[in-house]
Enzyme design. Structure first.
Site, short mmCIF file in Angstrom:
data_model
loop_
_atom_site.label_atom_id
_atom_site.label_comp_id
_atom_site.label_asym_id
_atom_site.label_seq_id
_atom_site.Cartn_x
_atom_site.Cartn_y
_atom_site.Cartn_z
N ARG A 22 24.58 44.21 38.75
CA ARG A 22 25.12 43.36 39.83
C ARG A 22 25.78 42.08 39.31
O ARG A 22 25.93 41.10 40.04
CB ARG A 22 24.05 42.99 40.85
CG ARG A 22 23.46 44.18 41.53
CD ARG A 22 23.01 43.83 42.94
NE ARG A 22 22.64 45.04 43.64
CZ ARG A 22 21.46 45.64 43.51
NH1 ARG A 22 20.55 45.13 42.72
NH2 ARG A 22 21.21 46.74 44.17
N LYS A 50 40.75 37.88 39.08
CA LYS A 50 40.97 39.20 39.68
C LYS A 50 40.64 40.24 38.63
O LYS A 50 41.15 40.18 37.51
CB LYS A 50 42.44 39.38 40.08
CG LYS A 50 42.79 38.79 41.40
CD LYS A 50 44.07 39.48 41.87
CE LYS A 50 44.88 38.65 42.79
NZ LYS A 50 46.17 39.27 43.09
N GLU A 107 56.60 36.45 33.70
CA GLU A 107 55.61 35.82 34.60
C GLU A 107 55.68 34.29 34.48
O GLU A 107 55.48 33.58 35.47
CB GLU A 107 54.19 36.32 34.28
CG GLU A 107 54.01 37.83 34.33
CD GLU A 107 53.98 38.45 35.74
OE1 GLU A 107 54.01 37.70 36.74
OE2 GLU A 107 53.95 39.69 35.83
N LYS A 124 48.98 28.36 37.63
CA LYS A 124 48.17 29.44 38.19
C LYS A 124 46.80 28.91 38.63
O LYS A 124 46.30 29.26 39.71
CB LYS A 124 48.01 30.60 37.19
CG LYS A 124 47.15 31.70 37.77
CD LYS A 124 47.61 33.10 37.57
CE LYS A 124 46.73 34.05 38.40
NZ LYS A 124 46.67 35.39 37.91
N GLU A 163 43.77 35.00 47.79
CA GLU A 163 45.11 35.42 48.18
C GLU A 163 45.34 35.48 49.68
O GLU A 163 45.75 36.49 50.23
CB GLU A 163 45.44 36.78 47.55
CG GLU A 163 46.93 37.05 47.59
CD GLU A 163 47.35 38.14 46.61
OE1 GLU A 163 46.81 38.17 45.51
OE2 GLU A 163 48.23 38.91 46.97
N ARG A 206 48.42 32.03 47.02
CA ARG A 206 48.31 32.92 45.85
C ARG A 206 49.34 34.04 45.95
O ARG A 206 49.80 34.55 44.94
CB ARG A 206 46.88 33.48 45.71
CG ARG A 206 46.67 34.15 44.37
CD ARG A 206 45.22 34.32 43.99
NE ARG A 206 45.14 34.98 42.69
CZ ARG A 206 44.03 35.16 42.01
NH1 ARG A 206 42.89 34.72 42.45
NH2 ARG A 206 44.05 35.76 40.83
N ASN A 231 53.48 36.60 43.84
CA ASN A 231 54.08 37.94 43.95
C ASN A 231 55.61 37.91 43.99
O ASN A 231 56.24 38.94 44.21
CB ASN A 231 53.55 38.67 45.19
CG ASN A 231 52.09 39.02 45.05
OD1 ASN A 231 51.62 39.27 43.95
ND2 ASN A 231 51.37 38.99 46.14
N HIS A 277 57.50 40.73 42.65
CA HIS A 277 56.61 41.88 42.58
C HIS A 277 56.85 42.88 43.71
O HIS A 277 56.65 44.08 43.52
CB HIS A 277 55.15 41.43 42.58
CG HIS A 277 54.73 40.78 41.29
ND1 HIS A 277 55.34 39.65 40.81
CD2 HIS A 277 53.80 41.13 40.37
CE1 HIS A 277 54.78 39.33 39.65
NE2 HIS A 277 53.85 40.20 39.37
N HIS A 288 57.41 46.35 42.21
CA HIS A 288 56.50 47.50 42.38
C HIS A 288 57.27 48.75 42.79
O HIS A 288 56.95 49.84 42.34
CB HIS A 288 55.43 47.19 43.43
CG HIS A 288 54.36 46.28 42.91
ND1 HIS A 288 53.65 45.43 43.72
CD2 HIS A 288 53.90 46.07 41.66
CE1 HIS A 288 52.79 44.74 42.98
NE2 HIS A 288 52.93 45.11 41.73
N HIS A 325 55.67 46.22 33.22
CA HIS A 325 55.51 45.52 34.49
C HIS A 325 56.37 44.24 34.57
O HIS A 325 57.09 44.02 35.53
CB HIS A 325 54.02 45.19 34.68
CG HIS A 325 53.72 44.37 35.87
ND1 HIS A 325 53.88 44.84 37.16
CD2 HIS A 325 53.30 43.08 35.99
CE1 HIS A 325 53.55 43.88 38.01
NE2 HIS A 325 53.20 42.81 37.33
#
Ligand code: NAD
Length: 340
Positions: free
Chosen positions: A109, A131, A173, A207, A217, A221, A225, A228, A232, A245
């Site tokens: 956990r 993340k 980025e 960031k 997010e 946040r 993107n 992105h 994507h 990417h």
């Protein structure tokens, strides 16, 4: 150089300098892959003192960012009787970082973990913010958790072996953050005014600031993107084979810029400046769309497309973002047609 990050549940430092000697009074597992271990494991071990040490090597590649690898890593920890006080060190790029963080978040956990990123992308982006996750057949990063590390150590020594293309993908980025949040930073990148440590520090600050304001997010946040939403789709249409990417994000930024121009915000000159900066790192800035309707439909496969509404992040100008939520299909198709 240090950047502090504060989330509701945890405060920790991101240290940007030569790796210090780390003494951990705990059973420790380094999770890495053969590429990173081949180049840099000895360097890491020379800086590490722990009670007991286990190296867990996962295969290299995004295709191994899955439950199989997590299960393998967790079983090695159980085999070695690791416990609640044990520590995981993520030693690699974003793939290893995301998987190690996820494994740490679910082993008994949740146990402590430390990020030692070795790609530029992981240094400026994926190691910051907590993340974690893995892919499955339904898509990328659909399984995971928000789980913050105890610390992040960024040592640019690791970049000496990073392939140029991977470095550039990280720069995409960086450029993204400059365009969204900081025009001075953008200018300094244009003028080659900054050392790589300074570039990383400013990116991490941006960031961290975003994560401090909005860990999970909700709004700000999602500004990260930028590029992105389009990127994507490009990755999807090319089966994740043609572009890294960061490269797809670079093209995506140019598409988002065109949308901004179409909506009357960004100027063509600003778009050219952004393209020029991307090209400086040999990042792609164009893509041939065969069928704009098909491209448009792909927006709805993205997990970030909620209630069938596409959210576009565009620059209002260099250094200032804008979130566009209600946009008619025809406007988007017009933008996509510019890439035919
Ligand atoms: P990666 O981890 O696959 O690394 C790229 C390649 O470089 C790999 O082959 C790796 O073995 C190799 N490599 C790593 N360090 C090296 C070094 N120092 N020298 C030589 N080779 C080295 O890819 P990445 O671009 O670092 O990360 C991409 C991943 O990050 C994706 O899975 C993406 O989903 C994730 N990501 C996560 C977040 C987040 O917030 N958690 C943000 C952005 C991206």
């Amino acid at each position: 150089m240090k950047v502090n990050i504060k989330t509701p549940n945890k405060t920790y430092d991101i240290t940007i300098k030569k790796l210090p000697r780390l003494t951990l009074n705990a059973k420790t597992a380094v999770i890495t892959n053969p590429t990173v271990a081949g180049y840099h494991l000895n360097y890491l071990l020379n800086h590490l003192k722990t009670d007991e040490l286990k190296i867990i090597t996962l295969p290299d590649g995004e295709e191994y960012k899955n439950f199989g690898s997590i299960e393998y890593a967790l079983e090695r920890l159980f085999d070695a009787k690791y416990d609640r006080n044990s520590v995981i060190i993520a030693f690699g790029g974003g793939v290893i970082g995301d998987m190690s963080g996820f494994a740490a978040s679910i082993f008994l956990r949740g146990i402590k973990f430390i990020q030692i990123p070795t790609t530029l992308l992981a240094m400026v982006d994926s190691s910051v913010g907590g993340k974690t996750g893995i892919n499955n057949k339904f898509g990328k990063n659909l399984i995971g958790s928000f789980y913050q590390p105890e610390a992040v150590y960024i040592d640019t020594h690791f970049l000496t072996t990073l392939p140029k293309r991977e470095f550039a993908a990280g720069m995409a980025e960086v450029i993204k953050m400059a365009v969204m949040f900081d025009k001075e930073f953008f200018k300094n990148l244009e003028n080659d005014k900054l050392s790589i440590e300074e570039i990383i520090k400013r990116s991490v600050e941006i960031k961290a600031d975003v994560v401090n304001k909005d860990e999970k997010e909700k709004v700000i946040r999602s500004v990260l993107n930028y590029g992105h939403t389009f990127g994507h789709v490009i990755e999807n249409l090319t089966n994740y084979k043609t572009y890294l990417h960061g490269e797809a994000v670079a093209i995506g930024m140019v598409m988002a810029n065109e949308l901004s121009i179409e909506l009357g915000y960004l100027t063509a000159e600003e778009n050219e400046r952004i393209k020029k900066l991307l090209k400086k790192y040999d990042l792609p800035t164009s893509f041939k769309i065969k069928d704009e309707e098909e491209f448009y439909e792909h927006f709805f496969a993205d997990k970030k497309t909620m209630n069938n509404k596409i959210k576009f992040i565009i620059p209002e100008l260099i250094g200032k973002y804008k979130i566009i939520e209600n946009i008619d299909k025809e406007t988007v198709l017009n933008v996509l047609r510019k890439f035919k």
